[in-house]
Write an enzyme that holds these catalytic residues in place. Structure first.
Site, mmCIF file in Angstrom:
data_model
loop_
_atom_site.group_PDB
_atom_site.id
_atom_site.type_symbol
_atom_site.label_atom_id
_atom_site.label_comp_id
_atom_site.label_asym_id
_atom_site.label_seq_id
_atom_site.Cartn_x
_atom_site.Cartn_y
_atom_site.Cartn_z
ATOM 1 N N ASP A 162 -8.440 -6.364 -4.947
ATOM 2 C CA ASP A 162 -8.055 -5.281 -4.128
ATOM 3 C C ASP A 162 -8.711 -3.622 -5.554
ATOM 4 O OD1 ASP A 162 -6.953 -2.865 -2.773
ATOM 5 O OD2 ASP A 162 -4.414 -3.906 -3.588
ATOM 6 N N SER A 195 0.579 -0.986 -0.121
ATOM 7 C CA SER A 195 -0.186 -0.277 -0.056
ATOM 8 C C SER A 195 0.780 1.380 -0.077
ATOM 9 C CB SER A 195 -1.203 0.221 0.859
ATOM 10 O OG SER A 195 -1.727 0.921 1.315
ATOM 11 N N HIS A 235 -6.056 -6.917 -0.566
ATOM 12 C CA HIS A 235 -5.280 -5.895 -0.841
ATOM 13 C C HIS A 235 -3.850 -7.018 -0.360
ATOM 14 C CE1 HIS A 235 -3.498 -1.389 -0.701
ATOM 15 N NE2 HIS A 235 -3.706 -1.548 0.778
#
Length: 416
Positions: A386, A132, A411
């Protein structure tokens, strides 16, 4: 892992601001698998949270370390967890001004350099990992410090959308697609429930809204209704992001396949509003112990429409998210209420909250965004479940800039 602290420089770029001031930066380290002095160094570029949360949910890195005889380091990002440069005053103005991507990257560069000296590992190549925002930092480390970092694995790193490129509708459109992919009727049911809620709000039937959603306090204004919208949308966002095939305690306690569980919950409900409540209860009330929902405690609206989390970490991310995050829902391309968040909205929010103005285009100027073709040795991994994936690099750009797309991956699933 051993938990350690490094005496880190407060301000890497202005020698007059804080003189020789330093703070304690936390990092975790294990040499359990390391071929000392020869094996590589795997360095996790910590992101917006306590570093233990990432270390305990990134088993792939330690598994790979065992194969490659690597030293593993997880570094905590300044202003998160216990790495607070000014202690309790860290989130005040002007102290919070040292919370920037540039300062964080410099922290990591200095930490890597010093630890390599201390451990007699100057010949060991460094591979950075991150998921991320941490994946974005891994990309940026390879771009800014190629003399220190040999390569990077950037999992679920939205380096394009966070630089202000792409469609602001994309994120919540893709959240919706996750639920629609499981069952098209799920999207319709969610939209229908939100429509009923909107009708009650127009009638100012706040007592029924409180009863249907088990709220601790009766809404009394449009602001409270808006907060409820954000609270509900955030629940679906988290389930889409963390749609893992097993239960998880990362960013909350969720069952395996939470999107499936959510859709089954709302589709099996007889009262649509209560079914909507029970669906987000998968996120907010996983233990079933909450008797009511406190909207302003369980969800904090901030500069990031996708959510900032809770506690002091949410303050830090709120400040950082002032850059380019203009995602919005519109009830046309997604299943959520109309909740616009324009550049003008972001500017007004940041001026009021922090006394600063965003810098549109800065991430693109500083860290290249989609113009990465002259970079090298970076893997971009994304899962097709995601909602952040389409804000990142989905196609390989060169033989050493490789995009990996993971079927049924949520994710940064690959790091887990």
């Amino acid at each position: 892992f051993q938990e350690k602290y490094f005496q880190q420089v407060l301000d890497h770029f202005n020698f007059n601001s804080y003189g020789d001031g330093t703070f304690k930066q936390r990092y975790l380290i294990t040499d359990q698998y390391w071929d000392r002095g020869q094996g590589p160094i795997f360095f996790y570029t910590g992101n917006e949270g306590d570093i233990w949360a990432f270390a305990l949910n990134s088993g792939f890195i330690t598994e790979l370390a065992a194969q490659e005889h690597a030293l593993v380091i997880f570094a905590e990002h300044r202003y998160y967890g216990k790495s607070l440069p000014f202690g309790d005053a860290s989130f005040k103005v002007p102290e919070i001004g040292l919370l920037t991507v540039e300062q964080a990257l410099a922290d990591y560069a200095v930490l890597i350099t010093e630890l390599k000296k201390q451990l007699d590992a100057t010949a060991s190549p460094v591979i950075v990992f991150g998921g991320s925002y941490g994946g974005m930092l891994s990309v940026y480390m390879r771009l800014r410090y190629p003399n220190i970092v040999t390569g990077a694995l950037a999992a679920s790193a939205p380096v394009v959308s966070t630089a202000g490129l792409g469609d602001p509708r994309q994120f919540f459109r893709d959240v919706t697609l996750d639920f629609e992919r499981y069952n098209p009727a799920c999207k319709d049911a969610v939209k229908s429930a939100f429509r009923q809620l909107e009708n009650l709000a127009k009638l100012q039937d706040y007592g029924r809204i409180q009863a249907e959603f088990s709220l601790c306090a009766t809404p009394s204004s449009w602001r409270d209704v808006h907060q409820l919208y954000g609270f509900l949308r955030n629940g679906f966002t988290l389930m889409a992001m963390l749609d893992y095939p097993y239960s998880t305690h990362f960013m909350g306690n969720l069952p395996a396949n939470p999107v499936k569980v959510a859709c089954d919950t709302i589709l099996n409900g007889t009262d649509m509003l209560r079914a909507l409540r029970d669906t987000v209860g998968i996120v907010y009330n996983s233990t079933g112990e909450l008797a009511c929902y406190d909207l302003y405690t369980l969800y904090i609206e901030c500069a990031d429409p996708t959510g900032c989390g809770l506690g002091s970490d949410s303050l830090a991310w709120d400040y950082q998210a002032k850059v380019e995050l203009c995602y919005e829902s519109n009830n046309v391309t997604d299943m959520f209420p109309v909740m616009p968040f324009t550049e003008q909205d972001r500017e007004a929010y940041c001026r009021k909250k922090w006394g600063v103005s965003p810098r549109p285009g800065w991430l693109r100027t500083q860290y290249w965004a989609d113009a990465l073709s002259t970079a090298s040795n970076i893997i971009f991994s994304n899962g097709d479940l995601d909602p952040w994936a389409n804000g990142g690099i989905r196609n390989s750009l060169s033989p050493s800039l490789i995009a990996i797309n993971i079927t049924d991956g949520a994710h940064h699933l690959d790091l887990r």
